[in-house]
Design an enzyme around this catalytic site. Structure first.
Site, PDB file in Angstrom:
ATOM      1  N   HIS A 167     -10.787   4.672   2.147  1.00  0.00           N
ATOM      2  CA  HIS A 167     -11.304   3.446   1.551  1.00  0.00           C
ATOM      3  C   HIS A 167     -11.803   3.741   0.142  1.00  0.00           C
ATOM      4  O   HIS A 167     -12.029   4.902  -0.217  1.00  0.00           O
ATOM      5  CB  HIS A 167     -12.462   2.896   2.391  1.00  0.00           C
ATOM      6  CG  HIS A 167     -12.098   2.548   3.785  1.00  0.00           C
ATOM      7  ND1 HIS A 167     -11.590   1.322   4.144  1.00  0.00           N
ATOM      8  CD2 HIS A 167     -12.151   3.280   4.932  1.00  0.00           C
ATOM      9  CE1 HIS A 167     -11.351   1.311   5.450  1.00  0.00           C
ATOM     10  NE2 HIS A 167     -11.677   2.488   5.944  1.00  0.00           N
ATOM     11  N   ARG A 168     -11.985   2.693  -0.645  1.00  0.00           N
ATOM     12  CA  ARG A 168     -12.585   2.902  -1.954  1.00  0.00           C
ATOM     13  C   ARG A 168     -14.094   2.990  -1.800  1.00  0.00           C
ATOM     14  O   ARG A 168     -14.731   2.136  -1.161  1.00  0.00           O
ATOM     15  CB  ARG A 168     -12.143   1.831  -2.948  1.00  0.00           C
ATOM     16  CG  ARG A 168     -12.740   0.458  -2.800  1.00  0.00           C
ATOM     17  CD  ARG A 168     -12.215  -0.446  -3.929  1.00  0.00           C
ATOM     18  NE  ARG A 168     -12.920  -1.695  -4.005  1.00  0.00           N
ATOM     19  CZ  ARG A 168     -12.334  -2.891  -3.988  1.00  0.00           C
ATOM     20  NH1 ARG A 168     -11.036  -2.995  -3.872  1.00  0.00           N
ATOM     21  NH2 ARG A 168     -13.065  -3.990  -4.089  1.00  0.00           N
ATOM     22  N   GLU A 231      -5.393   9.472  13.661  1.00  0.00           N
ATOM     23  CA  GLU A 231      -4.320   9.903  12.761  1.00  0.00           C
ATOM     24  C   GLU A 231      -4.371  11.384  12.396  1.00  0.00           C
ATOM     25  O   GLU A 231      -3.388  11.918  11.873  1.00  0.00           O
ATOM     26  CB  GLU A 231      -4.333   9.044  11.488  1.00  0.00           C
ATOM     27  CG  GLU A 231      -3.757   7.655  11.657  1.00  0.00           C
ATOM     28  CD  GLU A 231      -4.781   6.643  12.158  1.00  0.00           C
ATOM     29  OE1 GLU A 231      -4.440   5.448  12.243  1.00  0.00           O
ATOM     30  OE2 GLU A 231      -5.912   7.055  12.489  1.00  0.00           O
ATOM     31  N   GLU A 287      -6.232  -0.950  -8.712  1.00  0.00           N
ATOM     32  CA  GLU A 287      -5.651  -0.901  -7.372  1.00  0.00           C
ATOM     33  C   GLU A 287      -4.169  -0.537  -7.463  1.00  0.00           C
ATOM     34  O   GLU A 287      -3.567  -0.539  -8.543  1.00  0.00           O
ATOM     35  CB  GLU A 287      -5.826  -2.253  -6.674  1.00  0.00           C
ATOM     36  CG  GLU A 287      -7.273  -2.611  -6.378  1.00  0.00           C
ATOM     37  CD  GLU A 287      -7.844  -1.835  -5.200  1.00  0.00           C
ATOM     38  OE1 GLU A 287      -7.142  -0.940  -4.668  1.00  0.00           O
ATOM     39  OE2 GLU A 287      -8.986  -2.114  -4.805  1.00  0.00           O
TER      40      GLU A 287
END
Length: 487
Positions: A167-168, A231, A287
């Site tokens: 995430h940012r 993951e 982004e």
């Protein structure tokens, strides 16, 4: 040749392949570092944020951080990823597809982990994460310094099943980080929402500077990796051995044992923070589509309890719209599509490429094989399945098996010689896609009912089966050309 199992061995592999540029010239992490790499990594006559032709770059002299180096561009090209994962670049999607289907779960080590060689507690006098972690600002208008390659690891409060996502993360204060959790898009977002319903904070670790297999595996999404699928198991399968975790020192969570940095803390539930609360620029950071995103007024807050790191640590970072995002998002996209298509129509789709121009998310090229008359039309069915396998996909280009899907010139050649717009464009309007696409807005077209709604489009550049004999490419004589190279 040393095997890659962490960031340091990854950098050594890149050195061996002449894929790493190292500099001791002083650089400022605030916009200057990314400004330098914009030229080294991409170049060109105009800014090409989704292109990273240049080498990875290691900055040894970051102003204000005498003991920390910063590296960028580690997985910035498909060639680098192939070198780091020991796999031909054309087969990376298949490698990750196989790994996702045959996971090897992580294990918790009982030994003292490398990531805890140095410990900074938030209760220490003078503690300030901003003076420990040289998180860059990518542009002067960024909301603040961002951690862009943090592996966020947390556990669902009901099931006890952990997950890792990226995430940012914006450094907001001495012990505060904002995290943007897009509703419904990532598993840690679902964990945070459930914790909030239960009136609990969510323990979290953020591991920075890890094995590139972990970074790419962390970017898988449903349906390939549903809620509850860890993951890190994909990275374990890629390496043929489990990823090692270690218990955090201040929260009840694990972290990646050989990370360069680990941030320990809790996602605080019950309130939200403005992402640009200190800079007031109105922007977050660049982004992946190539545009600077708006600052979010509803970021969650992480309260930092500790920062641990290796001796002489290396901070890994990336630029949002870059080849690194393409590698991390695109290769799992390819694997997800291949996974579904191999089950639905085995042998009919020979390969998939998540094209860099779509940031690894918006566009895929499918290489199709037609062997009998009844295969006609299956290529379009494959495109529909690809949209199902990866919901953020916007465009699918279909080509025959004699077209090199990794060569844009060859794909455009197919579009120019095997495509007619009035019969070979299939549009599917009004479908949920990705909110960061600036054209996905009612102001752009009256056909778009809300932000994030798009018209998904198939470009069928395959030859109709009954005409295949008329579309054979020129066939050259097969010779051993190598004897002419040294004569």
């Amino acid at each position: 040749m040393e095997k890659v199992n962490d960031l340091r061995s990854a950098l050594e592999r890149l050195r061996e392949r002449n894929m790493l540029l190292e500099t001791s010239v002083s650089v400022d992490a605030e916009a200057e570092l990314s400004g330098v790499y914009r030229y080294v990594g991409a170049g060109g006559t105009v800014q090409r944020p989704t292109n990273s032709r240049g080498p990875a770059m290691l900055f040894r002299n970051v102003r204000g951080f005498p003991d920390v180096q910063v590296v960028i561009g580690v997985v910035g090209t498909r060639e680098r990823v192939a070198a780091l994962l020991d796999c031909p670049k054309e087969d990376l999607g298949r490698l990750l597809c196989k790994a996702a289907l045959n996971p090897i779960a992580p294990v918790v080590t009982s030994e003292k982990p490398a990531c805890q060689e140095v410990v900074h507690l938030a209760t220490d006098p003078g503690f300030d994460i901003r003076s420990i972690v040289p998180a860059p600002k990518n542009t002067p208008v960024d909301a603040g310094p961002y951690i862009t390659m943090g592996m966020c690891y947390a556990t669902h409060p009901d099931t006890g099943l952990p997950d890792v996502t990226i995430h940012r993360l914006c450094l907001q204060g001495r012990d505060e980080i904002s995290v943007f959790l897009q509703p419904g898009s990532r598993h840690i977002g679902a964990m945070s929402e459930r914790a909030e319903e239960l009136g609990q904070n969510l323990p979290i670790s953020i591991s920075i500077g890890v094995d590139p297999a972990i970074e790419i595996g962390a970017c898988f999404e449903p349906p390939t990796t549903p809620l509850g699928y860890n993951e890190l198991s994909i990275a374990g399968a890629v390496r043929g051995k489990p990823v090692e975790l270690a218990p955090c020192l201040t929260v009840r969570e694990n972290c990646i044992a050989n990370a360069e940095f680990v941030i320990e803390g809790e996602i605080i539930t019950g309130h939200r923070v403005q992402e640009d609360q200190h800079s007031h620029t109105g922007y977050a950071m660049p982004e992946f589509p190539g545009y600077t995103g708006a600052a979010s007024p509803v970021c969650w807050e992480i309260k930092v309890h500790a920062v641990t790191h290796r001796k002489h640590p290396i901070l890994q970072t990336c630029i949002g719209p870059s080849g690194e995002h393409v590698s991390m998002a695109g290769i799992p996209t390819e694997a997800s599509i291949l996974n579904m298509l191999d089950k639905a129509m085995p042998g009919k789709i020979t390969n998939v490429y998540a094209h860099p121009s779509g940031g690894g998310k918006y566009m895929a090229v499918l290489q199709c094989r037609k062997t009998v008359p009844t295969d006609e039309g299956k290529q379009r069915q494959a495109a529909l399945l690809a949209f199902s396998a990866f919901s953020e996909l916007k465009h699918v280009i279909l080509v025959d098996e004699d077209v090199d899907i990794f060569d844009t010139d060859d794909v455009l050649w197919a579009m120019n010689t095997r495509f007619q717009g009035d019969r070979d464009v299939i549009t599917i309007p009004g479908v949920r896609c990705h909110p960061l696409d600036p054209s996905s807005d009612p102001a752009y077209s009256p056909s778009i009912s809300g932000v994030g709604i798009s018209c998904k489009t198939i470009f069928d550049c395959t030859v109709p089966f009954h005409m295949k004999d008329k579309f054979k490419r020129a066939q050259f004589w097969e010779v051993d050309y190598t004897k002419w190279l040294n004569g």
